[in-house]
Design an enzyme around this catalytic site. Structure first.
Site, PDB file in Angstrom:
ATOM      1  N   GLY A  15       0.684  -1.142   0.066  1.00  0.00           N
ATOM      2  CA  GLY A  15       0.082  -0.127  -0.016  1.00  0.00           C
ATOM      3  C   GLY A  15       0.967   1.335  -0.230  1.00  0.00           C
ATOM      4  N   GLY A  30       0.593   9.267  -0.949  1.00  0.00           N
ATOM      5  CA  GLY A  30       1.304  10.530  -1.296  1.00  0.00           C
ATOM      6  C   GLY A  30       2.730  10.506  -0.286  1.00  0.00           C
ATOM      7  N   PHE A  31       2.525   9.791   0.860  1.00  0.00           N
ATOM      8  CA  PHE A  31       3.932   9.946   1.834  1.00  0.00           C
ATOM      9  C   PHE A  31       4.856   8.894   1.331  1.00  0.00           C
ATOM     10  CE2 PHE A  31       0.412  11.320   4.601  1.00  0.00           C
ATOM     11  CZ  PHE A  31       0.851  12.647   4.705  1.00  0.00           C
ATOM     12  N   THR A  40       4.711   1.160   0.590  1.00  0.00           N
ATOM     13  CA  THR A  40       5.238   0.128   1.600  1.00  0.00           C
ATOM     14  C   THR A  40       4.999  -1.295   0.787  1.00  0.00           C
ATOM     15  OG1 THR A  40       4.196   1.213   3.397  1.00  0.00           O
ATOM     16  CG2 THR A  40       4.467  -1.160   3.785  1.00  0.00           C
ATOM     17  N   LYS A  79       9.333   0.206   3.725  1.00  0.00           N
ATOM     18  CA  LYS A  79       8.965   1.479   3.486  1.00  0.00           C
ATOM     19  C   LYS A  79       9.628   2.461   2.699  1.00  0.00           C
ATOM     20  CE  LYS A  79       5.845   1.167   7.548  1.00  0.00           C
ATOM     21  NZ  LYS A  79       5.531   1.964   8.814  1.00  0.00           N
ATOM     22  N   ASP A  98      -1.060   8.405  15.126  1.00  0.00           N
ATOM     23  CA  ASP A  98      -1.793   7.846  14.024  1.00  0.00           C
ATOM     24  C   ASP A  98      -2.481   6.330  14.495  1.00  0.00           C
ATOM     25  OD1 ASP A  98      -3.226   7.552  11.458  1.00  0.00           O
ATOM     26  OD2 ASP A  98      -1.529   6.730  10.319  1.00  0.00           O
TER      27      ASP A  98
END
Length: 685
Positions: A17, A20-21, A24, A41, A139
């Site tokens: 997945g 924008g960051f 992974t 990542k 988060d």
């Protein structure tokens, strides 16, 4: 990326997945036997100019160091590697096989409060470690919690390092700016949306998860009160008032009204357990054999029963002795018979009651723990366990660090001593005051110490190093008392000069001065309610309650026939205790000023005089025990049942007036300071 090998060893096998960051991936480590799986990542900086890359590289390295430290915890993935390749940054972390907790929270399914309490407890235990490392997760949500397949325990993943680094950009002046809203909609607190996350922002997310579990509703389906912005949910769940109160406190719109750390939230959860404690004779401990852990379905079904089966359930995963010891060490006390296991023919000694305690015990495997003794449970057995000398004159004030590892004491010898409570050794002696030290206070994060003195100053210290940070001047009389707010932002001082001053603890700036006819006798003591809303000051005969934020006087009340010597506020911010040379301690409703009870500490001597005044008072963390300390002919400490007013125990040992009392955060230990120059430690055997 599929099939690509990074850093010569990590071969990408699946895309997991991203957005924008960053992205992974699942990868195989080709340099280890069996090619174990790991998570990779990838971060691609949005700009590749030298300046941006240098900033990203520095932040990336810093975040990797944090992740490496966090990965030492068993419930957080280990950082295996971090590297830069072709101007892209990579983190390699341990792969956790299991299911996301969001699969346990389908829409429309309401979980029993016992199971929800166990879930929250397990998450908060991990978060407690995270907060102790000065890290905010930012988060927390069901998809970032993995129920580990091998043992059924929850693992907290995704600490947002990639998110933080990837949002860096260069401002026109060459400085970096940071995207402010890192987190997930529905689980983000208001202050986090504004770019100012705090530890309590994580508590908010956990509380939302708990409400989701008991209501069966997604966060987006939970309505808000249009006037207060508070979440309206109680009518959509079947939970006890106690559990509902805890969840409401976790998700308060104003971060100052929430539990400030995971430790505080855990303490509130643990106080729910009012059922009889229970355990089974631990034959396995005696024989050296080890217990087994049930599946999630098994411990859920056990929690709903009134008694536990005497037959051994199927073994699922054998725990090691090392992990058993580690689990014991996570509780404040280490009872000799903390954990038990099902063994063939192992007799059940105590009937197991259903409820929160059951859920807690079973959530960590097929072990059962005895609730750590609170003062209420063991008050009749409290006794002196240690005496700490060190000061050359009487002790006027003591303060404990939140982790109960450091004790600070102020004295008439004009010094402050900082002591390691594990070794009982004095770490620092602070001697910059030129008058009696009347009061000391430690900030909730355990980093800062404040002291008030007869030299008319307040001094602020780095508690870890003993370094004097600043001296606050402004009072024109002895500073009798100092207090620090739960959020660590505000310092309050009370003085002989008849004023209360409110300071910014971080900058030393004077925020306001409270003065008026209500303080005409000087201020003997000040206290701030844990919710950060209320300031209380005792001006000899009366108790004044102020709005800490606005400085508005809310009410004045009193009932002592002599001066008020000390005050204390309960952890739930509802009750205030006071003491006086009139020989009594009193309990008040902080909101209304109503007198709830009077505790006659002193007695009448044959000549009609009192045996001693009361000069110190403290309330246990669970609000059930009042502790008072006296002088005169008594010099005793008395423990009272708050609900009934009954005297539970009298402690003798000091030879002079007791001026300072403190109770450890876990409610297990009482510390007392006296004009005899000693600190005494009291515990149950």
């Amino acid at each position: 990326m599929l099939g690509k090998t990074l850093s010569g060893r990590y071969q990408i096998v699946k895309h997991l997945g991203g957005g924008g960051f960053g992205q992974t991936y699942l990868a195989e480590d080709k340099q280890l036997p069996g090619n174990p799986l790991c998570v990779v990542k990838q971060l691609k900086p949005k700009a590749t100019d030298p300046g941006t890359l240098e900033v990203a590289r520095r932040l990336f390295d810093r975040e990797a160091q944090v992740l490496y430290k966090l990965g030492k915890h068993d419930r957080i993935p280990q950082l295996l590697a971090h590297f830069e390749e072709e101007q892209e940054f990579y983190l390699v972390q341990e792969f956790i096989e299991g299911d996301e907790v969001k699969q346990e929270l389908p829409i429309g399914k309401q979980l029993p409060e016992t199971e929800v309490a166990a879930l929250l407890h397990e998450i908060l235990k991990i978060l407690e470690f995270v907060h102790q490392q000065d890290v905010i997760h930012r988060d927390i949500k069901p998809s970032n919690l993995i129920r580990r397949k091998q043992d059924g325990k929850i693992v907290l993943i995704d600490f947002g390092a990639v998110k933080q680094v990837s949002t860096q950009a260069l401002a026109s002046e060459g400085e970096t700016t940071l995207t402010i809203a890192i987190g997930s909609p529905g689980y983000m607190a208001n202050e986090q949306l504004g770019g100012k996350p705090r530890f309590s922002s994580d508590i908010y997310a956990v509380g939302i998860l708990g409400i989701q579990a008991v209501t069966g509703l997604q966060p987006s389906q939970l309505p808000e009160d249009t006037q207060t912005c508070e979440i309206v949910w109680r009518d959509k769940a079947q939970v006890s008032r106690q559990v509902a109160d805890i969840l409401d406190t976790m998700v308060r719109y104003d971060f100052r009204q929430r539990y400030q750390t995971a430790t505080e939230a855990l303490e509130a959860l643990q106080q729910l357990n009012e059922l009889p404690t229970r355990h089974i004779i631990p034959d396995a401990i005696a024989t050296g054999t080890l217990p087994t852990s049930p599946t999630r379905q098994q411990y859920t079904s056990f929690a709903s029963q009134d008694t536990l089966p005497t037959e051994q359930p199927p073994a699922i995963a054998t725990e090691t002795l090392q992990s058993s010891k580690a689990l014991i060490s996570t509780y404040p006390r280490k009872p000799e018979t903390v954990f038990s296991t099902f063994q063939n023919k192992a007799p059940l000694l105590i009937k197991i009651g259903a409820g929160f305690a059951t859920a807690l015990a079973l959530s960590v495997g097929i072990y059962f723990f005895q609730k750590p003794n609170s003062l209420e449970d063991t008050a009749q057995k409290v006794a002196l366990v240690n005496t700490l000398p060190g000061h050359a004159a009487g002790i006027t004030s003591i303060a404990l660090s939140p982790d109960d590892k450091i004790l600070a004491s102020g004295s008439l010898d004009q010094t402050i001593k900082i002591r390691n409570l594990r070794t009982k050794e004095i770490i620092y002696t602070l001697s910059e005051h030129t008058g009696y030290v009347y009061s000391v206070a430690i900030s909730p994060d355990g980093q800062t110490l404040a002291s008030g003195s007869a030299d008319q100053t307040i001094k602020v210290w780095n508690l870890k190093t003993g370094k004097l940070l600043r001296t606050l001047s402004g009072h024109t009389g002895d500073v009798y008392s100092v207090a620090i707010s739960r959020d660590g932002q505000t310092l309050v001082s009370g003085s002989k000069d008849k004023t209360i001053k409110v300071w910014n603890l971080k900058t030393g700036e004077l925020v306001r001065t409270l003065i008026g006819t209500q303080l005409e006798e000087g201020v003997s003591d000040v206290a701030i309610s844990p919710d950060g809303q209320t300031l209380s000051g005792s001006n000899i005969y009366d108790i004044n309650v102020w709005n800490l934020v606005t400085g508005e006087l809310r009410r004045t009340f009193g009932g002592h026939i002599e001066a008020v010597s000390a005050i204390a506020i309960s952890r739930d911010s509802k009750i205030l205790a006071s003491s006086s040379p009139d020989g009594t301690a009193k309990l008040w409703n902080l909101e209304t000023g109503e007198l709830l009870n009077t505790f006659p500490h002193a007695s009448r001597l044959p000549n009609g005089s009192l045996s001693g005044g009361v000069y110190a008072v403290a309330i246990s963390p669970n609000g059930r025990i009042l502790v008072s300390g006296s002088g005169g002919n008594e010099n005793t400490i008395k423990l009272w049942n708050v609900r009934t007013g009954e005297l539970i125990r009298t402690l003798e040992g000091h030879s002079k007036t007791i001026f300072a009392l403190a109770i450890s955060p876990n409610g297990q230990t009482i510390y007392s300071g006296s004009l005899d120059g000693t600190i005494k430690i009291w515990q149950s055997p």
